[in-house]
Design a protein around this motif. Structure first.
Motif: not given
Length: 103
Positions: A48-50, A59-63, A76-80, A97-100
């Protein structure tokens, strides 16, 4: 009346301490990028990763940075790939942070 602008009791780092701090942060960022290299975190369609292409992740990071504001926090949840892009962009005054990521 005391002039507050003339009263500079703020702690100041020496040039050597500042250089050591910058070296520490550079090493930390490098280690985080190594951890997230394509060899370490690989895409697995059964998890379950995006995973986003480079443009979409940027674009997502900048937003996220824009919306979190000064001293903001992005989780960030499941989106490395978005997390990796945040590390590359290295926004000032923003924690992230990346939670998982599924293994």
């Amino acid at each position: 009346k005391e002039n507050m602008e003339d009263d500079d009791d703020s702690p100041q780092l020496s040039e050597q301490a500042m250089a050591a701090l910058q070296e520490f942060y550079g090493a930390k960022q490098s280690a985080e990028l190594d951890l997230l290299s394509d060899d370490v975190i690989e895409e697995d369609w059964q998890l379950s990763q995006f995973w986003y292409d480079d443009h979409t992740a940027k674009v997502l990071a900048e937003e996220c940075i824009r919306e979190s504001g000064v001293n903001g926090c992005v989780v960030c949840i499941s989106c490395p790939t978005v997390f990796k892009k945040l590390i590359e962009l290295n926004p000032p005054d923003c924690n992230f942070m990346l939670l998982e990521y599924d293994q």
